[in-house]
Design a protein around this motif. Structure first.
Motif, mmCIF file in Angstrom:
data_model
loop_
_atom_site.group_PDB
_atom_site.id
_atom_site.type_symbol
_atom_site.label_atom_id
_atom_site.label_comp_id
_atom_site.label_asym_id
_atom_site.label_seq_id
_atom_site.Cartn_x
_atom_site.Cartn_y
_atom_site.Cartn_z
ATOM 1 N N ARG A 112 4.112 14.627 51.872
ATOM 2 C CA ARG A 112 4.934 13.745 51.035
ATOM 3 C C ARG A 112 6.238 14.385 50.589
ATOM 4 N NH1 ARG A 112 1.643 9.364 49.755
ATOM 5 N NH2 ARG A 112 3.556 8.456 48.950
ATOM 6 N N VAL A 113 6.638 15.443 51.266
ATOM 7 C CA VAL A 113 7.941 16.077 51.060
ATOM 8 C C VAL A 113 8.600 16.180 52.425
ATOM 9 C CG1 VAL A 113 9.128 18.210 50.411
ATOM 10 C CG2 VAL A 113 7.221 17.377 49.028
ATOM 11 N N ASP A 114 9.852 15.726 52.541
ATOM 12 C CA ASP A 114 10.532 15.760 53.832
ATOM 13 C C ASP A 114 10.714 17.188 54.328
ATOM 14 O OD1 ASP A 114 10.679 13.015 54.008
ATOM 15 O OD2 ASP A 114 12.660 12.904 53.074
ATOM 16 N N GLY A 115 11.282 18.039 53.489
ATOM 17 C CA GLY A 115 11.464 19.438 53.838
ATOM 18 C C GLY A 115 12.344 19.631 55.067
ATOM 19 N N THR A 116 12.359 20.857 55.563
ATOM 20 C CA THR A 116 13.063 21.213 56.790
ATOM 21 C C THR A 116 12.046 21.273 57.913
ATOM 22 O OG1 THR A 116 14.679 22.530 55.549
ATOM 23 C CG2 THR A 116 14.487 22.967 57.923
ATOM 24 N N TYR A 117 12.393 20.714 59.060
ATOM 25 C CA TYR A 117 11.449 20.632 60.175
ATOM 26 C C TYR A 117 11.936 21.512 61.316
ATOM 27 C CZ TYR A 117 7.586 18.251 62.554
ATOM 28 O OH TYR A 117 6.391 17.954 63.163
ATOM 29 N N ARG A 118 11.087 22.434 61.747
ATOM 30 C CA ARG A 118 11.393 23.273 62.904
ATOM 31 C C ARG A 118 10.344 22.989 63.982
ATOM 32 N NH1 ARG A 118 14.825 27.767 62.307
ATOM 33 N NH2 ARG A 118 15.591 28.109 60.169
ATOM 34 N N PRO A 119 10.685 22.211 65.002
ATOM 35 C CA PRO A 119 9.704 21.883 66.041
ATOM 36 C C PRO A 119 9.199 23.141 66.736
ATOM 37 C CG PRO A 119 11.646 20.484 66.216
ATOM 38 C CD PRO A 119 11.990 21.579 65.260
ATOM 39 N N ALA A 120 7.877 23.236 66.895
ATOM 40 C CA ALA A 120 7.282 24.403 67.542
ATOM 41 C C ALA A 120 5.943 24.009 68.138
ATOM 42 C CB ALA A 120 7.111 25.541 66.539
ATOM 43 N N GLN A 121 5.777 24.272 69.416
ATOM 44 C CA GLN A 121 4.529 23.937 70.111
ATOM 45 C C GLN A 121 3.789 25.198 70.545
ATOM 46 O OE1 GLN A 121 3.331 20.578 70.968
ATOM 47 N NE2 GLN A 121 1.486 21.804 71.316
ATOM 48 N N LYS A 122 4.515 26.158 71.113
ATOM 49 C CA LYS A 122 3.914 27.385 71.619
ATOM 50 C C LYS A 122 3.881 28.463 70.534
ATOM 51 C CE LYS A 122 5.645 26.393 76.274
ATOM 52 N NZ LYS A 122 6.515 26.875 77.378
ATOM 53 N N PRO A 123 2.966 29.430 70.661
ATOM 54 C CA PRO A 123 2.902 30.511 69.669
ATOM 55 C C PRO A 123 4.240 31.222 69.463
ATOM 56 C CG PRO A 123 0.946 30.544 71.037
ATOM 57 C CD PRO A 123 1.847 29.514 71.635
ATOM 58 N N ALA A 124 4.974 31.470 70.546
ATOM 59 C CA ALA A 124 6.270 32.139 70.420
ATOM 60 C C ALA A 124 7.237 31.299 69.594
ATOM 61 C CB ALA A 124 6.858 32.427 71.798
ATOM 62 N N GLU A 125 7.155 29.981 69.743
ATOM 63 C CA GLU A 125 8.029 29.093 68.973
ATOM 64 C C GLU A 125 7.622 29.077 67.503
ATOM 65 O OE1 GLU A 125 8.923 25.959 72.652
ATOM 66 O OE2 GLU A 125 7.336 25.544 71.200
ATOM 67 N N ILE A 126 6.316 29.129 67.242
ATOM 68 C CA ILE A 126 5.850 29.199 65.857
ATOM 69 C C ILE A 126 6.326 30.497 65.211
ATOM 70 C CG2 ILE A 126 3.806 29.386 64.386
ATOM 71 C CD1 ILE A 126 2.361 27.573 66.408
ATOM 72 N N LEU A 127 6.169 31.601 65.925
ATOM 73 C CA LEU A 127 6.617 32.896 65.409
ATOM 74 C C LEU A 127 8.108 32.873 65.110
ATOM 75 C CD1 LEU A 127 6.006 35.879 64.799
ATOM 76 C CD2 LEU A 127 6.419 36.357 67.220
ATOM 77 N N ALA A 128 8.890 32.335 66.043
ATOM 78 C CA ALA A 128 10.343 32.275 65.847
ATOM 79 C C ALA A 128 10.705 31.377 64.677
ATOM 80 C CB ALA A 128 11.015 31.789 67.130
ATOM 81 N N GLY A 129 10.049 30.226 64.579
ATOM 82 C CA GLY A 129 10.366 29.306 63.487
ATOM 83 C C GLY A 129 10.090 29.908 62.128
ATOM 84 N N ILE A 130 8.964 30.600 61.991
ATOM 85 C CA ILE A 130 8.626 31.230 60.718
ATOM 86 C C ILE A 130 9.576 32.381 60.431
ATOM 87 C CG2 ILE A 130 6.868 32.597 59.510
ATOM 88 C CD1 ILE A 130 4.760 30.932 61.027
ATOM 89 N N THR A 131 9.811 33.229 61.425
ATOM 90 C CA THR A 131 10.660 34.406 61.239
ATOM 91 C C THR A 131 12.078 34.015 60.868
ATOM 92 O OG1 THR A 131 9.320 35.638 62.844
ATOM 93 C CG2 THR A 131 11.514 36.497 62.346
ATOM 94 N N GLU A 132 12.622 33.024 61.561
ATOM 95 C CA GLU A 132 13.991 32.580 61.277
ATOM 96 C C GLU A 132 14.104 31.952 59.901
ATOM 97 O OE1 GLU A 132 14.895 30.013 64.522
ATOM 98 O OE2 GLU A 132 14.794 31.633 66.026
ATOM 99 N N THR A 133 13.084 31.208 59.494
ATOM 100 C CA THR A 133 13.107 30.605 58.155
ATOM 101 C C THR A 133 13.120 31.678 57.077
ATOM 102 O OG1 THR A 133 11.928 28.644 58.923
ATOM 103 C CG2 THR A 133 11.898 29.080 56.556
ATOM 104 N N LEU A 134 12.263 32.681 57.221
ATOM 105 C CA LEU A 134 12.175 33.734 56.209
ATOM 106 C C LEU A 134 13.406 34.627 56.201
ATOM 107 C CD1 LEU A 134 8.423 34.748 56.606
ATOM 108 C CD2 LEU A 134 9.431 33.287 54.841
#
Length: 394
Positions: A183-205
């Motif tokens: 129920r919060v829009d937030g920022t969305y970083r599309p990620a399907q593969k583990p490498a994409e998840i890692l990149a999305g989290i790392t870049e956000t932080l």
């Protein structure tokens, strides 16, 4: 009795915290406090990674292929009932049980009164479709924010300045279920593969920010491997190894004053006993609709037929399932201590909970990909209900 078929009966549930306790624990960590229910160290930022299908019993059984996950196990909690993705994620994001938020299973009927809803089509809450997971879209029939009207804790946190980022598959953005659960829009970083998840989290932080940040990430592949090939299968074990490497990479790069919290939405069992509702003689006699999933079925009966249906189903399933009347389900608080009147209307006249490794199939009604699945979840076994909470801090 083996771990797979040990049941956690409703009267024992209060001894466990649940997924609904995780977000309040993160909120406490932002305030410099530590929740007794789910201990998370005080942190400026928190990454919450949900691995779909990560059950504690399965993790313990395959600890040798998941050394990082095993080393980070902090506590064990209960997914909640039913132990299914749509219910669990909504509980996680709202900080409440489904008796309050209303997503009471994989699918359910939303109204008992035929005069208010003449068709009373089933809602598949995960896919947001009508009647079946591959049915037509339910968005024109069921507005997500009305089915799940509770804003919950996440908007409160955002209102206090917590920045929310989602790292998960792009196809989930704006879906009916996402609208109901997040129920919060937030920022969305599309990620399907583990490498994409890692990149999305790392870049956000890595981005500068003075306030608290909550990064929610999700990966569905462990659950998919369990459904298709069975939990504990070589394919499932290989996928668990991928999860372990992803978490190890996250931990190694975790910034100072950041906590990583990893959990699952349910565990899983492998079915070896099938009772087919569609082809067992007279099992649908007196029944208007059957919802839920193969481990937990909502059974909606015709007027005046409930007692006969309950007696017949009980005779057919024997010791392979509990078949319980709606009033008992509500009285024993299966769906939480508080069940609103609106949510209570959604509960089946009967609720059938499979025992052991039994499933209640619908070979002529459900999509064949679901009917033929090896792995299942939803019910009371420890293997389905118990999920780990893994915690690391930079």
């Amino acid at each position: 009795m083996s771990e797979v078929i040990d049941e956690l009966h409703p009267w024992s549930w209060s001894s466990y915290a649940t997924l609904a306790d995780v977000l309040p624990a993160i909120d406490a960590a932002f305030d410099g406090e530590q929740s007794a229910a789910v201990p998370i160290p005080a942190s400026k930022d928190v990454v919450l990674l949900l691995i779909d299908g990560l059950g504690d019993s399965l993790l313990a059984r395959h600890a040798d292929v998941a050394p990082t996950l095993t080393s980070l196990r902090s506590t064990i909690i209960r997914a909640g009932f039913p132990a299914t993705t749509a219910t669990s994620i909504t509980s996680l994001m709202s900080g409440t049980s489904c008796g309050t938020h209303g997503v009471i299973g994989y699918s359910f009927r939303t109204d008992r009164d035929a005069t208010r809803a003449p068709n009373r089509q089933l809602l598949n809450a995960l896919r947001w479709t009508l009647d079946r997971s591959d049915g037509r879209s339910a968005l024109d029939t069921y507005v997500p924010e009305e089915i799940q009207p509770l804003a919950g804790l996440l908007p409160e946190m955002a209102g206090r300045g917590v920045d929310v980022t989602y790292v998960m598959p792009g196809l989930y953005r704006g879906s009916g279920f996402s609208r109901a659960a997040f129920r919060v829009d937030g920022t969305y970083r599309p990620a399907q593969k583990p490498a994409e998840i890692l990149a999305g989290i790392t870049e956000t932080l890595a981005e500068p920010g003075s306030g608290h940040r909550l990064v929610y990430a999700y990966w569905p592949d462990l659950d998919a491997a369990g459904h298709l090939f069975g939990p504990g299968s070589p394919q499932w074990v290989k996928t668990l190894g991928v999860v372990d490497r992803l978490v190890a990479d996250l931990v190694s790069g975790l910034p100072h004053d950041t906590a990583l919290v990893v959990t699952g939405d349910h565990g899983m069992i492998e079915a070896d006993n099938r009772i087919d509702i569609d082809t067992t003689d007279e099992m649908l006699k007196g029944v208007e609709a059957v919802a839920g999933e193969m481990r937990v079925r909502h059974v909606y009966t015709r007027p005046g037929a409930r007692d006969a249906v309950q007696a017949f189903w009980t005779d057919v399933v024997g010791d392979h399932a509990h078949v319980v009347a709606r009033e008992q389900v509500l009285d024993e608080e299966w769906f939480g201590e508080e069940v609103t009147d609106v949510v209570a209307e959604r509960v089946g006249d009967l609720v059938a909970v499979a025992r052991g490794t039994t499933i209640l199939t619908r070979s002529l009604t459900d999509p064949q990909i679901e009917v033929n699945m090896a792995g299942h979840h939803g019910a009371w076994t420890a293997a389905e209900q118990l999920v780990p909470v893994l915690v690391a801090r930079g």
